[in-house]
Design an enzyme around this catalytic site. Sequence first.
Site, short mmCIF file in Angstrom:
data_model
loop_
_atom_site.label_atom_id
_atom_site.label_comp_id
_atom_site.label_asym_id
_atom_site.label_seq_id
_atom_site.Cartn_x
_atom_site.Cartn_y
_atom_site.Cartn_z
N VAL A 151 85.95 -25.35 -30.59
CA VAL A 151 84.70 -24.84 -31.13
C VAL A 151 84.79 -23.33 -31.25
O VAL A 151 85.15 -22.64 -30.30
CB VAL A 151 83.50 -25.21 -30.21
N CYS A 152 84.49 -22.82 -32.45
CA CYS A 152 84.46 -21.36 -32.64
C CYS A 152 83.21 -21.01 -33.44
O CYS A 152 82.40 -21.88 -33.74
CB CYS A 152 85.74 -20.84 -33.29
N SER A 153 83.07 -19.76 -33.78
CA SER A 153 81.82 -19.36 -34.44
C SER A 153 81.68 -19.97 -35.83
O SER A 153 80.61 -20.44 -36.19
CB SER A 153 81.67 -17.85 -34.47
N GLY A 185 84.53 -21.99 -37.31
CA GLY A 185 85.48 -23.07 -37.50
C GLY A 185 86.68 -22.66 -38.35
O GLY A 185 87.54 -23.47 -38.64
#
Length: 106
Positions: free
Chosen positions: A9-11, A13
């Site tokens: 999960v990142c800010s 993707g």
Amino acid sequence: MEKKTIMLVCSAGMSTSLLVTKMEKAAIARGMEAEIFAVSASEADGNLETKQIDVMLLGPQVRFMKAQFEPKVAAKGIPLDVINMQDYGMMNGEKVLDQALALMNK
């Protein structure tokens, strides 16, 4: 070995998609069957509801969301951690895969 599903999960993707590719190569080199994918933080909840996730890793840029996700993953027995910032910065797929596997084997 059964197939493992690893969600990053990142800010947005985006930045994590390169890391996914490197982790997939590391998994293939080990003869491991894995589904590794990246989503934005806003898509994470939907994936937690609809997919069988074995481990969830947060990109360093969304580490502040760990407390928000902890109760959601704890209810499903999904290990959660923040990707080591140095491994993330170096896009070290081997080390991040090792981190994911270590969390699953706790």
